[in-house]
Design a protein around this motif. Sequence first.
Motif, PDB file in Angstrom:
ATOM      1  N   ILE A   2       8.034  -1.862 -24.012  1.00 52.25           N
ATOM      2  CA  ILE A   2       8.349  -3.051 -24.775  1.00 52.25           C
ATOM      3  C   ILE A   2       7.859  -2.933 -26.212  1.00 52.25           C
ATOM      4  N   ARG A   3       8.783  -3.086 -27.143  1.00 52.20           N
ATOM      5  CA  ARG A   3       8.449  -3.154 -28.562  1.00 52.20           C
ATOM      6  C   ARG A   3       7.400  -2.115 -28.936  1.00 52.20           C
ATOM      7  N   PRO A   4       7.608  -0.829 -28.610  1.00 49.29           N
ATOM      8  CA  PRO A   4       6.578   0.154 -28.913  1.00 49.29           C
ATOM      9  C   PRO A   4       6.490   0.490 -30.386  1.00 49.29           C
ATOM     10  N   ALA A 107      -2.104   9.993 -29.388  1.00 49.63           N
ATOM     11  CA  ALA A 107      -2.921   8.783 -29.427  1.00 49.63           C
ATOM     12  C   ALA A 107      -2.524   7.873 -28.281  1.00 49.63           C
ATOM     13  N   PHE A 108      -3.474   7.087 -27.830  1.00 47.86           N
ATOM     14  CA  PHE A 108      -3.202   6.059 -26.839  1.00 47.86           C
ATOM     15  C   PHE A 108      -2.521   4.889 -27.552  1.00 47.86           C
ATOM     16  N   ILE A 109      -1.300   4.561 -27.137  1.00 42.80           N
ATOM     17  CA  ILE A 109      -0.516   3.518 -27.792  1.00 42.80           C
ATOM     18  C   ILE A 109      -0.560   2.246 -26.947  1.00 42.80           C
ATOM     19  N   PRO A 110      -1.113   1.153 -27.482  1.00 44.52           N
ATOM     20  CA  PRO A 110      -1.166  -0.093 -26.712  1.00 44.52           C
ATOM     21  C   PRO A 110       0.220  -0.712 -26.539  1.00 44.52           C
ATOM     22  N   PHE A 111       0.272  -1.770 -25.766  1.00 44.32           N
ATOM     23  CA  PHE A 111       1.511  -2.476 -25.468  1.00 44.32           C
ATOM     24  C   PHE A 111       1.443  -3.858 -26.114  1.00 44.32           C
ATOM     25  N   SER A 112       2.381  -4.138 -27.004  1.00 44.93           N
ATOM     26  CA  SER A 112       2.287  -5.383 -27.760  1.00 44.93           C
ATOM     27  C   SER A 112       2.459  -6.618 -26.886  1.00 44.93           C
ATOM     28  N   GLU A 113       3.212  -6.516 -25.822  1.00 44.79           N
ATOM     29  CA  GLU A 113       3.447  -7.703 -25.005  1.00 44.79           C
ATOM     30  C   GLU A 113       2.504  -7.798 -23.817  1.00 44.79           C
ATOM     31  N   ILE A 114       1.618  -6.822 -23.664  1.00 49.44           N
ATOM     32  CA  ILE A 114       0.549  -6.931 -22.672  1.00 49.44           C
ATOM     33  C   ILE A 114      -0.738  -6.556 -23.401  1.00 49.44           C
ATOM     34  N   PRO A 115      -1.198  -7.388 -24.317  1.00 50.20           N
ATOM     35  CA  PRO A 115      -2.336  -7.003 -25.152  1.00 50.20           C
ATOM     36  C   PRO A 115      -3.632  -6.914 -24.362  1.00 50.20           C
ATOM     37  N   ASP A 116      -4.403  -5.890 -24.674  1.00 52.29           N
ATOM     38  CA  ASP A 116      -5.718  -5.693 -24.057  1.00 52.29           C
ATOM     39  C   ASP A 116      -6.741  -6.386 -24.950  1.00 52.29           C
ATOM     40  N   LEU A 117      -6.923  -7.670 -24.732  1.00 50.30           N
ATOM     41  CA  LEU A 117      -7.706  -8.484 -25.662  1.00 50.30           C
ATOM     42  C   LEU A 117      -9.176  -8.091 -25.692  1.00 50.30           C
ATOM     43  N   ASP A 118      -9.742  -7.739 -24.567  1.00 47.86           N
ATOM     44  CA  ASP A 118     -11.152  -7.338 -24.571  1.00 47.86           C
ATOM     45  C   ASP A 118     -11.348  -6.070 -25.403  1.00 47.86           C
TER      46      ASP A 118
END
Length: 295
Positions: A2-4, A107-118
């Motif tokens: 999603i939206r990478p 690099a480790f790419i996060p997911f914008s629609e499942i944000p890792d808030l911590d």
Amino acid sequence: MIRPAIWRKLVTRTATAAAAALLAVACSTDLGPSSNPSSGTSSPPVPPARLTYALPDDPVRMLFPATGAETRWTQGLSVFGQQVARTVEAACARNGGIGLPEQTPLAFIPFSEIPDLDFLAQHGFGQSAEVPSPAASPAPPRSGSPTATRPCRAQGAAAARTVRDAYAPLQNRWFRELASLRRDPATVRASRTLPDCLAGHGFNVRDEDGFFGLVDSRLLTAAPADFPYVDRELGHAYAACMRPVEAVREPARLRLRTRFLAAHADQAHELRKTLIPSLRRAEQRHSLRLCFPAP
């Protein structure tokens, strides 16, 4: 996925800025590790993000993430496929006595629609755990042209497909399912609180994508010594303002995953049996180790 593009842009474009910032801070003899030279404020140092090798108790949590913390496994799995490709490419090039063009570090790419808030609250947007680099090889006798390296690229891509093909089609379907939550009325209502909350932290943007654009701009223009503090400020504000949104979205994602797994029960059952053994075989074959970012 999603939206990478937004997140890949952030990670790729800030990598150089982050590296310069860390070097500048490390080399400084005038400033303590927790002093912000621009603001005169101080904050306790934050340990860098680390790597973990612990797998989830259920592989579906890695394949079909529904929480921010679960996406750490998904990021590691994605990187692993890329590592396999690059390892095979490099071996092919060595065997041919040619060099490959320099590549952007993985690099480790996060997911914008499942944000890792911590994770974001602690480390911001510009710093994740560092993906391990392969051991350096002797310099090749000559550089490879695009034509000469094309067979090696093809071998690397084929090796990566052997890792991904078992799960990628169903995983891609899961991410398409997740996109339906953007139109969920409760999610839409919760998301409307984001601009006002971010404004309260001093960031005036119209929506989440506008904030990502601001992150990009701030991190690229921050002075090296200020980079860690700017990054943490942005990450802290985003995490604080997104928690009410995630309080709505995360339960919705978990419910959606339950329905998704029920609808694809046979495939999920097969992946539960075969995924981890297949990854272990790939680790041994390519002398790699599957790893994941951790706060």
